[in-house]
Design a protein around this motif. Structure first.
Motif, mmCIF file in Angstrom:
data_model
loop_
_atom_site.group_PDB
_atom_site.id
_atom_site.type_symbol
_atom_site.label_atom_id
_atom_site.label_comp_id
_atom_site.label_asym_id
_atom_site.label_seq_id
_atom_site.Cartn_x
_atom_site.Cartn_y
_atom_site.Cartn_z
ATOM 1 N N GLU A 222 5.652 9.918 -2.490
ATOM 2 C CA GLU A 222 6.682 9.321 -3.339
ATOM 3 C C GLU A 222 6.052 8.584 -4.515
ATOM 4 N N LYS A 223 4.929 7.906 -4.280
ATOM 5 C CA LYS A 223 4.232 7.220 -5.370
ATOM 6 C C LYS A 223 3.700 8.226 -6.388
ATOM 7 N N GLU A 224 3.134 9.314 -5.903
ATOM 8 C CA GLU A 224 2.608 10.333 -6.807
ATOM 9 C C GLU A 224 3.718 10.933 -7.670
ATOM 10 N N SER A 225 4.857 11.200 -7.049
ATOM 11 C CA SER A 225 5.987 11.776 -7.784
ATOM 12 C C SER A 225 6.482 10.803 -8.854
ATOM 13 N N GLN A 226 6.569 9.518 -8.488
ATOM 14 C CA GLN A 226 7.029 8.498 -9.436
ATOM 15 C C GLN A 226 6.050 8.363 -10.603
ATOM 16 N N LEU A 227 4.764 8.397 -10.312
ATOM 17 C CA LEU A 227 3.743 8.285 -11.359
ATOM 18 C C LEU A 227 3.838 9.441 -12.346
ATOM 19 N N GLU A 398 4.474 -0.514 -16.400
ATOM 20 C CA GLU A 398 4.935 -0.153 -15.060
ATOM 21 C C GLU A 398 3.838 -0.489 -14.049
ATOM 22 N N GLU A 399 4.254 -0.740 -12.831
ATOM 23 C CA GLU A 399 3.295 -1.012 -11.750
ATOM 24 C C GLU A 399 3.596 -0.095 -10.577
ATOM 25 N N ILE A 400 2.687 0.809 -10.281
ATOM 26 C CA ILE A 400 2.796 1.710 -9.119
ATOM 27 C C ILE A 400 1.472 1.595 -8.371
ATOM 28 N N SER A 401 1.468 0.910 -7.275
ATOM 29 C CA SER A 401 0.211 0.579 -6.599
ATOM 30 C C SER A 401 -0.349 1.759 -5.809
#
Length: 721
Positions: A222-227, A398-401
């Protein structure tokens, strides 16, 4: 400040010289049973010069035995050359092979950046030089995962931590106490690293990171998709994307994610992607070397497809911005991750005024750094070269950890798996760490007051935490004793040898071969005059100690007799004319010394003990006939004379008093006691007392009873003395 958990036993002392209620300059001290271990030696990314160091001046660095480095990130390893070259540290340093390989290049870059950073006249000095780095590098000892190292009784084993390539958590054993230091760790498998391992044993103490407190991460996919969704939208509007990241670690993960996305999306393949880092090429070489320490997905590509996943088809390496043609949309993965200086900071200042651009914070941001501040979307940011110059910030933030630290879910699950008795929280800002402590206390509240209670601590920097333990101290039987195990109730003579925390029990003959140590036995002697015969000495020793064995030895062609007491104390007897010279001899040790003192006390009392009179009287009757009767009558008469004025023997009626002394005893039938012309007769036949005075009769009977009790053999001789 000192926090003490009171109880009996040895005390574990824990001191955070850095990383206590903060993220950065991680450095922890463990002291237990005479051993001192240091965990990590980092710097604080928000500070410079000496201010970025852990509080080394608060601790005697010369006392440290071992220093373990968990991984190569600057906040865990960058002050190591300073420790090794500019403090009193004399211990040994260990880290994994990949960590040592990357450490060299990472710290070389740290020295270079520190040297070229614009500095004012009062700027702090550079912490160490390339020469310091090289000298410290040569002293570092690399170790393998799952190999156990023993250093003077301290055992430690490295396990995969999952955080970055080469990251290790250490399971430490010292003096029966078991500790697990997680360092930075991740329990989620990503594109190139496996999840952190769970050691096979449960520790008494878990020293655990608490970076994200009670926060819960999004799933990796999900993080990869959002990034990639954000990156695509920025590119579509003609903007540039900046991904500030560490040169090593998360950068390689992001490169894998972006390269894979570009490979599967032809529409954006014409948009350039750059990796701006001086360490890029060297870093990728190290990653290609240690693929065996990565997850199965990476190993499978090397093994089956025979392709190198770190040869990125759609990503270009950029050594410096001098060769960068900044025109049109692009994606830039640049270091450092905290935006304090370097390529990422320069690009941020260049791109920040354009609202088409975006900066995406993908790692953990430390308090006091620009990466942390920019998340709050300030309208302006200070210039790196002159902080008084403010640059407008119009770009999207943006912040995506993608930080490879455990969240609350994985952290609490890991704690349940390792089952520690004590948890020390480190590497976390005060608020997240406090929330994590509260959450764990609530979770384990039902165990409070039971043997399964889990205690949790979150000490601040330089705060001394003391935790008592009653650790077992096992002993191992070795050598002859191990080969020929004694049977039940056998008496064994052995030596206990302690080396650091290991105790070995061995036969004295094995001591030299096992330890190189020789031993000697101290024989102690004490001489004393005893006013009694050897048989009388034996009687007294038997009364005190039970069975007494007879022993002999030859000395100058003469046989000397002795008595052995309690299988360890020998009393050699040398009869003289009026006494016996007793020589007490024993092998010196605590038990024998105590018994010897008791034997000496017995021998000193032989000549004055009432029991000696009984034994002497009986033995004389048996061995010397009538001669001993004279002595006994004299003794009885003497004892009565102590109580009465006139005491004399009584002979048979009508017979004259014999002239020969040997015949007097045979003719004596009693003793007459006179007081104020009143007589009392003691009859030897039945020990009755006759007298015209009841008072005198009663008194004589009382005195006679006491005498007979003392010299009872007198009343056991055929109705005669």
């Amino acid at each position: 400040m000192t926090v003490v958990e009171t109880s009996d036993g040895e005390v574990l002392e824990f001191i955070a010289l850095g990383g206590g209620n903060e993220v950065g300059r991680s450095c922890h001290i463990i002291k237990y049973n005479g051993k001192t271990i240091m965990l990590d030696a980092g710097v604080h990314p928000a500070h410079t010069g000496l201010a970025c160091l852990p509080f080394y001046d608060e601790f005697d660095m010369s006392t440290i035995d071992i220093l373990l480095i968990s991984h190569f990130h600057l906040d865990h390893a960058a002050s190591l050359p300073y420790v090794m070259q500019h403090t009193a540290f004399k211990g040994r340093v260990f880290m994994t092979h990949p960590t040592k390989a990357i450490y060299r290049w990472l710290l070389s870059d740290f020295v270079r950046v520190s040297s070229i950073t614009p500095r004012s006249s009062n700027a702090a000095p550079v912490l160490f030089t390339d020469s310091d780095l090289q000298q410290s590098f040569d002293k570092i000892e690399p170790i393998d995962y799952h190999s156990t190292i023993d250093v003077d009784g301290v055992r430690f084993t490295a396990y995969h931590a999952g955080h970055v390539l080469g990251a290790a958590m250490y399971f430490i054993e010292l003096g029966g106490l078991k500790l697990l230091f997680t360092g930075d760790y991740s329990r989620e498998e990503d594109r190139h690293l496996s999840a952190a391992e769970v050691p096979p044993e449960s520790p008494d103490v878990l020293i655990c990171e608490s970076t994200f407190g009670t926060a819960v991460h999004l799933p990796r996919r999900e993080k990869e998709s959002q990034l990639m969704s954000i990156i695509s939208s920025v590119i579509d509007r003609g903007g540039r994307v900046l991904l500030p990241t560490f040169a090593l670690g998360r950068a390689q993960e992001l490169l894998l994610v972006v390269n894979d996305y570009w490979k599967s999306h032809k529409s954006i393949q014409n948009t350039p992607v750059y990796f701006a880092s001086n360490l890029a090429k060297k870093a990728l070489t190290v990653y290609q070397t240690y693929t065996s320490m990565m997850n199965e997905s990476i190993r499978k590509q090397f093994r089956d497809a025979q392709s190198n996943p770190f040869h990125f088809q759609y990503i270009k390496s950029l050594r410096s911005l001098d060769s960068f043609f900044d025109a049109g949309p692009c994606v830039m993965i640049a270091s450092p991750g905290m935006l304090q200086s370097g390529t990422s900071r320069e690009l941020l200042e260049r791109w920040a005024p354009d609202n088409r651009n975006a900066v995406i914070i993908t790692g953990y941001s430390v308090e006091g750094t620009l990466a942390k501040d920019i998340v709050s979307e300030p309208l302006q940011i200070p210039s790196m070269r002159d902080s008084s110059v403010l640059i407008p910030r119009r770009c999207m933030v943006e912040e995506i950890s993608f930080a490879a630290h455990v969240d609350y879910k994985h952290n609490s699950e890991f704690i349940d798996l390792v089952k520690p008795k004590h948890i020390i929280l480190v590497h976390g800002e005060s608020s997240p760490m406090g929330r994590l402590k509260s959450a764990l206390l609530s979770k384990y509240n039902s165990l409070k007051g039971t043997e399964q209670e889990i205690k949790i601590y979150n000490p601040r920097d330089c705060e001394i935490l003391q935790i008592p333990f009653k650790a077992p101290k096992p002993a191992k039987v070795v050598g002859i004793l191990a080969e020929n195990q004694p049977k039940k109730d056998d008496t064994v003579s052995a030596i206990a040898v302690q080396r650091d925390f290991r105790i070995q029990i061995m036969d004295p003959s094995d001591l030299r071969a096992a330890t190189g140590i020789t031993y000697s036995q101290v024989i102690e002697r004490q001489r004393i005059r005893v006013y009694g015969t050897p048989s009388l000495i034996e009687h007294h020793l038997q009364q005190m100690f039970g069975s007494v064995a007879h022993v002999k030895q030859e000395e100058y062609d003469t046989v000397i007799e002795g008595l052995e007491v309690m299988d360890g104390i020998i009393v050699w007897t040398h009869p003289q004319e009026s006494y016996t010279l007793a020589v007490i001899e024993w092998a010196g040790n605590v038990l024998n010394d105590t018994i010897a003192d008791s034997v000496l006390a017995v021998l000193m009392s032989v000549g004055t003990s009432p029991a000696s009179l009984k034994v002497t009287a009986k033995s004389h009757k048996q061995s010397h006939g009538s001669d001993s009767l004279v002595e006994r009558i004299d003794r009885l008469t003497a004892m009565l004379s102590q109580q009465f004025e006139n005491v004399e023997p009584v002979f048979e009626s009508g017979k004259p008093k014999p002239r020969a002394m040997a015949k007097i005893a045979e003719a004596t039938v009693g003793i007459k006691v006179s007081v104020d012309e009143i007589d009392a007769i003691i009859n030897f036949s039945d020990w009755s007392v006759e007298s015209t005075s009841k008072a005198l009769k009663s008194r004589v009977q009382h005195v006679l009873a006491q005498i007979l009790e003392t010299i009872s053999p007198l009343s056991q001789t055929d109705n005669k003395v």
